[in-house]
Design a protein around this motif. Sequence first.
Motif, mmCIF file in Angstrom:
data_model
loop_
_atom_site.group_PDB
_atom_site.id
_atom_site.type_symbol
_atom_site.label_atom_id
_atom_site.label_comp_id
_atom_site.label_asym_id
_atom_site.label_seq_id
_atom_site.Cartn_x
_atom_site.Cartn_y
_atom_site.Cartn_z
ATOM 1 N N TYR A 98 0.794 -1.234 0.000
ATOM 2 C CA TYR A 98 0.000 0.000 0.000
ATOM 3 C C TYR A 98 0.826 1.283 0.000
ATOM 4 N N TYR A 99 2.063 1.207 0.501
ATOM 5 C CA TYR A 99 2.891 2.409 0.624
ATOM 6 C C TYR A 99 3.695 2.685 -0.643
ATOM 7 N N CYS A 100 3.774 1.698 -1.524
ATOM 8 C CA CYS A 100 4.810 1.758 -2.563
ATOM 9 C C CYS A 100 4.331 2.415 -3.850
ATOM 10 N N GLY A 101 5.140 3.310 -4.354
ATOM 11 C CA GLY A 101 4.813 4.091 -5.544
ATOM 12 C C GLY A 101 4.797 3.299 -6.837
ATOM 13 N N ASN B 117 9.866 5.350 -9.210
ATOM 14 C CA ASN B 117 9.590 6.210 -8.068
ATOM 15 C C ASN B 117 8.813 5.467 -7.002
ATOM 16 N N LEU B 118 9.553 4.930 -6.041
ATOM 17 C CA LEU B 118 8.907 4.232 -4.931
ATOM 18 C C LEU B 118 8.160 5.228 -4.061
ATOM 19 N N TYR B 119 8.589 6.499 -4.145
ATOM 20 C CA TYR B 119 7.954 7.568 -3.377
ATOM 21 C C TYR B 119 8.179 8.857 -4.134
ATOM 22 N N ASP B 120 7.477 9.928 -3.708
ATOM 23 C CA ASP B 120 7.554 11.182 -4.460
ATOM 24 C C ASP B 120 8.882 11.912 -4.211
ATOM 25 N N LEU C 216 16.330 -8.001 1.086
ATOM 26 C CA LEU C 216 14.881 -8.206 1.229
ATOM 27 C C LEU C 216 14.465 -7.672 2.593
ATOM 28 N N ARG C 217 13.909 -6.480 2.593
ATOM 29 C CA ARG C 217 13.528 -5.877 3.873
ATOM 30 C C ARG C 217 12.325 -6.593 4.471
ATOM 31 N N HIS C 218 12.287 -6.660 5.792
ATOM 32 C CA HIS C 218 11.096 -7.229 6.422
ATOM 33 C C HIS C 218 9.991 -6.168 6.538
ATOM 34 N N GLU C 219 10.341 -4.912 6.342
ATOM 35 C CA GLU C 219 9.438 -3.737 6.315
ATOM 36 C C GLU C 219 8.919 -3.307 7.684
ATOM 37 N N THR C 220 8.416 -4.237 8.480
ATOM 38 C CA THR C 220 8.098 -3.975 9.894
ATOM 39 C C THR C 220 8.020 -5.319 10.583
ATOM 40 N N LEU D 191 21.003 -5.538 -8.648
ATOM 41 C CA LEU D 191 19.862 -5.607 -9.567
ATOM 42 C C LEU D 191 18.599 -5.483 -8.742
ATOM 43 N N GLN D 192 17.954 -4.310 -8.871
ATOM 44 C CA GLN D 192 16.774 -4.045 -8.049
ATOM 45 C C GLN D 192 15.564 -3.804 -8.937
ATOM 46 N N GLY D 193 14.439 -4.410 -8.561
ATOM 47 C CA GLY D 193 13.243 -4.179 -9.355
ATOM 48 C C GLY D 193 11.985 -4.612 -8.637
ATOM 49 N N PHE E 265 13.860 -1.980 7.345
ATOM 50 C CA PHE E 265 12.478 -1.516 7.476
ATOM 51 C C PHE E 265 12.383 -0.029 7.165
ATOM 52 N N MET E 266 11.137 0.425 7.037
ATOM 53 C CA MET E 266 10.895 1.849 6.809
ATOM 54 C C MET E 266 10.639 2.527 8.154
ATOM 55 N N VAL E 267 11.178 3.705 8.304
ATOM 56 C CA VAL E 267 11.003 4.471 9.538
ATOM 57 C C VAL E 267 9.867 5.472 9.314
ATOM 58 N N GLY F 76 15.355 3.367 5.753
ATOM 59 C CA GLY F 76 15.190 4.768 5.390
ATOM 60 C C GLY F 76 13.803 5.223 5.788
ATOM 61 N N PRO F 77 13.580 6.542 5.737
ATOM 62 C CA PRO F 77 12.262 7.056 6.107
ATOM 63 C C PRO F 77 11.200 6.667 5.079
ATOM 64 N N PHE F 78 10.004 6.380 5.565
ATOM 65 C CA PHE F 78 8.843 6.272 4.678
ATOM 66 C C PHE F 78 8.606 7.649 4.056
ATOM 67 N N ILE F 79 8.292 7.657 2.755
ATOM 68 C CA ILE F 79 7.945 8.911 2.080
ATOM 69 C C ILE F 79 6.661 8.648 1.288
ATOM 70 N N PRO F 80 5.633 9.479 1.482
ATOM 71 C CA PRO F 80 4.365 9.187 0.808
ATOM 72 C C PRO F 80 4.480 9.281 -0.710
HETATM 73 N N1 5AD Z 1 8.854 5.283 1.151
HETATM 74 C C1 5AD Z 1 10.049 4.799 1.546
HETATM 75 N N2 5AD Z 1 10.509 3.589 1.216
HETATM 76 C C2 5AD Z 1 9.726 2.832 0.421
HETATM 77 N N3 5AD Z 1 9.902 1.598 -0.064
HETATM 78 C C3 5AD Z 1 8.834 1.290 -0.821
HETATM 79 N N4 5AD Z 1 7.957 2.301 -0.814
HETATM 80 C C4 5AD Z 1 8.488 3.274 -0.044
HETATM 81 C C5 5AD Z 1 8.052 4.552 0.353
HETATM 82 N N5 5AD Z 1 6.875 5.052 -0.036
HETATM 83 C C6 5AD Z 1 11.046 0.770 0.296
HETATM 84 C C7 5AD Z 1 10.606 -0.567 0.900
HETATM 85 C C8 5AD Z 1 11.200 -1.586 -0.056
HETATM 86 C C9 5AD Z 1 12.343 -0.822 -0.681
HETATM 87 C C10 5AD Z 1 12.806 -1.345 -2.006
HETATM 88 O O1 5AD Z 1 11.826 0.481 -0.834
HETATM 89 O O2 5AD Z 1 11.175 -0.703 2.194
HETATM 90 O O3 5AD Z 1 11.660 -2.755 0.587
#
Ligand code: 5AD
Length: 333
Positions: free
Chosen positions: A56-59, A294-297, A147-151, A94-96, A188-190, A218-222
């Motif tokens: 849900y968070y991913c761009g 763009n995983l985030y803006d 491979l992040r566990h994310e939380t 190699l990331q995708g 994980f995302m902060v 790294g920080p979560f970014i919407p």
């Molecule tokens: N903000 C920050 N990080 C993100 N990722 C995915 N979406 C976002 C976001 N909106 C991170 C996840 C994933 C990595 C490739 O990018 O943690 O594992």
Amino acid sequence: MIFTDMELREILLTEDNVFLEELYSRAREAAKATFSNKIYIRALIEFSNYCKEGCYYCGINRTKTSVKRFRLKEEEIYSAVESAYEAGFRTFVLQGGEDMHFTDEAFARIISHLHETYDAAITLSLGVRSKEAYKMFKDAGADRFLLRHETADAEIFKKLHPAEQSLERRLRAIYDLKELGYQVGTGFMVGAPYTSVDSYIKDVKLIRDIDPAMIGMGPFIPSKGTRFESYPHGTVEMTRKLLAVLRLEHPKALIPSTTALNTIDDNGRKLGILSGANVIMPNVSPKFARESYNLYDGKKASGLEAIEGVRALNDYLKEFGYEIEFSRGDYNV
Ligand code: 5AD
């Protein structure tokens, strides 16, 4: 060292800058004890932004219609790797997205080609696949896997992902990778929605159990067009605290100062390193790919973030006493 839950809570809640500067300084010293003033660089190749998952968070999640999708041809991957090698990189990442157009066999072929052509480490960051696939990639010459566990909180994990995903499934993949002998990175995302000091304490403890070679945080970014588009981004301060804690608990781990941290703060690269990070992952993808991954803006993908910037990056690092290390940078127990 290992922090008690109470110490972790105190660190994650404090606003005492003197205390925090002391923490960051200890984390830097811990990194220097293992890596001296060297910062490892990894060439990041974003090979596809097609994804079968709906995080849900991913761009680039599958439900987003506004994304311009791209997929590099094998030759485009090889030419990105070739330029990166010439620029001095000795790790290719190699990331995708989870793009099933790349079958297990296709990845195995690409990995073996790279393995046979270059004296360099190959890191994969392509999501959950079967243990058999992971084995095939390993046999083809892959060295590391991110491979992040994310939380680490299973309930929060469910709120961030559609039902077909679970923390358990993610962890199974992480442990499969470890068993196969990969150097494994997790993280994980902060500041992701629903996360809190309590969930970060779980993250720190889970990472203790996994005992990874690499820790990405790294920080979560919407991202616009996702259900969390109007949530605030994670903070620099919380990211730095967690970087420092993880560095002190894992003195030998390879920990990047992430693009996400640099996206929310122009000084993010430096602040990450000054909190104990020791890796930078410049983007070496072709320009058209960078613009759509763009995983985030607001994601940064040029200048010091990119291949053109290796020399500039070194100058930047020297300003605060660090320098690029060009060798593979494997995890040494
Ligand atoms: N903000 C920050 N990080 C993100 N990722 C995915 N979406 C976002 C976001 N909106 C991170 C996840 C994933 C990595 C490739 O990018 O943690 O594992």
